[in-house]
Design an enzyme around this catalytic site. Structure first.
Site, PDB file in Angstrom:
ATOM      1  N   SER A  88       0.820  -1.212   0.000  1.00  0.00           N
ATOM      2  CA  SER A  88       0.000   0.000   0.000  1.00  0.00           C
ATOM      3  C   SER A  88       0.846   1.250   0.000  1.00  0.00           C
ATOM      4  O   SER A  88       1.931   1.290   0.598  1.00  0.00           O
ATOM      5  CB  SER A  88      -0.926   0.010   1.220  1.00  0.00           C
ATOM      6  OG  SER A  88      -1.819   1.113   1.159  1.00  0.00           O
ATOM      7  N   SER A 108      -7.806   0.775   5.513  1.00  0.00           N
ATOM      8  CA  SER A 108      -8.514  -0.495   5.714  1.00  0.00           C
ATOM      9  C   SER A 108      -9.594  -0.695   4.661  1.00  0.00           C
ATOM     10  O   SER A 108      -9.802  -1.804   4.158  1.00  0.00           O
ATOM     11  CB  SER A 108      -9.125  -0.563   7.121  1.00  0.00           C
ATOM     12  OG  SER A 108     -10.170   0.382   7.273  1.00  0.00           O
ATOM     13  N   GLU A 140     -15.148  -4.349   6.091  1.00  0.00           N
ATOM     14  CA  GLU A 140     -14.941  -3.212   6.981  1.00  0.00           C
ATOM     15  C   GLU A 140     -15.617  -3.422   8.341  1.00  0.00           C
ATOM     16  O   GLU A 140     -15.121  -2.966   9.363  1.00  0.00           O
ATOM     17  CB  GLU A 140     -15.489  -1.938   6.323  1.00  0.00           C
ATOM     18  CG  GLU A 140     -14.529  -1.244   5.370  1.00  0.00           C
ATOM     19  CD  GLU A 140     -13.563  -0.338   6.103  1.00  0.00           C
ATOM     20  OE1 GLU A 140     -12.518  -0.847   6.569  1.00  0.00           O
ATOM     21  OE2 GLU A 140     -13.846   0.853   6.202  1.00  0.00           O
ATOM     22  N   ASP A 176     -16.018   5.220   3.488  1.00  0.00           N
ATOM     23  CA  ASP A 176     -14.650   4.953   3.037  1.00  0.00           C
ATOM     24  C   ASP A 176     -14.619   3.930   1.906  1.00  0.00           C
ATOM     25  O   ASP A 176     -13.957   4.138   0.883  1.00  0.00           O
ATOM     26  CB  ASP A 176     -13.795   4.449   4.205  1.00  0.00           C
ATOM     27  CG  ASP A 176     -13.403   5.560   5.163  1.00  0.00           C
ATOM     28  OD1 ASP A 176     -14.003   6.642   5.097  1.00  0.00           O
ATOM     29  OD2 ASP A 176     -12.491   5.344   5.968  1.00  0.00           O
TER      30      ASP A 176
END
Length: 393
Positions: free
Chosen positions: A142, A153, A199, A210
């Site tokens: 990432s 996340s 999530e 998100d």
């Protein structure tokens, strides 16, 4: 596209910033979130099904951690729970939580990275729910710093869900191209639903904003569960400063709620003002910007709105000395900044006007980094999730 013919895929999903409205959104106000061109990358290689002694291997490159589970061990724990079902029907993550926890608990995590266990649980749940129990190697890296409010996340869950669904053969993509491909609208919706369940494993009760931004990209206006996608008229160039101060989001949210209960009228006025700012930001970034004058006017208006939002966030009690240090530093260069996310540390946004010289940008970054902060230049409001069959060069 036959699922058995495709054994390798890479997916990338962007992180996000909150332009305006954090914290107030919990109390019914509007928030504006945007994707950024920092990504979580997931590469998946499926191995032959007849390899009885095979393993499911997860490589987390950024934390230098490799975890593996013998396929026989996963069968023993999960095979009775994974009845065939349609991938169009997203399995609630609660159905496998206990068994997944047992498998994750068989590994030890570095003390400083104990929070990774929830992410690994989300990975195991997504992989086995979508692709079943089979040998594979999954590599994750990432661009996003962890636990900094940039949606790391969510981008992790979106990239995982996209890669696994692409390999399931159910997404209708042409796998003879090694360029980045986008999913159709209905497939994006499906990826988003799976990612949202992931999530939930990590955060318990996420808002869903998100993973939605990471899946669809662009800008999203969010209020009381209603999400409206927005296409800004110009790219929004931002400097993100990571203060590296870790914060407890749950505690900060609770503190704002407690302040609201002590001062209901005053805090209601603050939330209403933030709601108005978010709505004005939404209309501002969609204004026609066909020449330098109109672009400069739009950016000046956006700076004022960001400045007002930061002042109201200070009223909510979620600023921090590290955030104030960033604000004071960027102000010396006549740049406007605001915290993004929970506050109490984390990251700060600074709008970089289109006509701002590289010399000024280099100067402010150097000064911020001299304080021990980490700086990243990003474009906000760009594309969302993409996949590529084979390893992308």
């Amino acid at each position: 596209m036959a699922g058995i013919a495709v054994t390798e895929v890479e997916a990338r999903a962007p992180g996000k910033i909150i332009l305006t409205g954090e914290h107030a959104v919990v109390h019914g106000s509007t928030a504006i979130a945007a994707s950024i061109d920092l990504y979580t990358h997931v590469h998946v290689q499926l191995h032959p099904l007849d390899n009885e002694n095979g393993c499911l291997l997860l490589k987390l490159k950024d934390v230098q951690l490799e975890l593996s589970w013998p396929i026989k061990r996963i069968h023993a724990e999960l095979s009775n729970l994974l009845d065939p079902f349609s991938l169009e029907v997203v399995r609630p993550c609660s159905e496998l939580t206990e068994s997944i926890s047992v498998l994750v608990g068989e590994h030890e995590f570095p003390e400083a990275r104990e929070g990774l266990a929830a992410g690994v649980s989300a990975f195991l749940w997504l992989f086995t729910s979508i692709n079943g129990i089979r040998p594979a190697t999954i590599t994750v890296s990432s661009d996003l710093p962890l636990s900094s409010g940039l949606g790391s996340s969510a981008s992790f869950c979106v990239a995982l869900a996209a890669a696994f669904l692409a390999l399931s053969g159910s997404m209708g993509l042409h796998c003879n191209s090694q360029s980045w491909l986008k999913f159709g609208e209905s497939n994006l919706e499906l990826v988003n639903k799976w990612a949202f369940e992931g999530e939930k494993i990590i955060h318990g009760k996420p808002s869903g904003i998100d993973n939605t931004v990471s899946t669809f990209g662009n800008v999203i206006m969010f209020r009381l569960g209603q999400q409206t996608r927005i296409k800004p008229s110009i790219p929004l160039r931002m400097l993100i400063t990571n203060t590296k101060v870790r914060r407890n989001t749950k505690a900060l949210v609770a503190a704002v709620s407690e302040r609201a209960s002590r001062h209901p009228d005053a805090m209601s006025a603050v939330f209403t003002a933030i709601d108005s700012i978010s709505k004005e930001v939404s209309s501002t970034i969609q204004l026609p910007a066909s020449d330098e004058v109109s672009v400069t006017e739009m950016e000046a208006k956006l700076e004022e709105l960001m400045e007002m939002n930061q002042g109201l966030l200070q009223c909510l009690g979620v600023s921090h000395s590290s955030i104030e240090a960033v604000l004071q530093t960027t102000l010396k260069y006549k740049l406007v900044s605001k915290l993004t996310g929970a506050g109490g540390g984390g990251c700060v946004l600074t709008l970089l006007p289109t006509l701002l010289s590289r010399k000024v940008i280099d100067g402010v970054m150097a000064e911020l980094e001299s304080h021990g902060f980490e700086c990243m230049m990003v474009a906000a409001g760009g594309g969302g999730l993409e996949v590529c069959f084979g390893r992308h060069s």
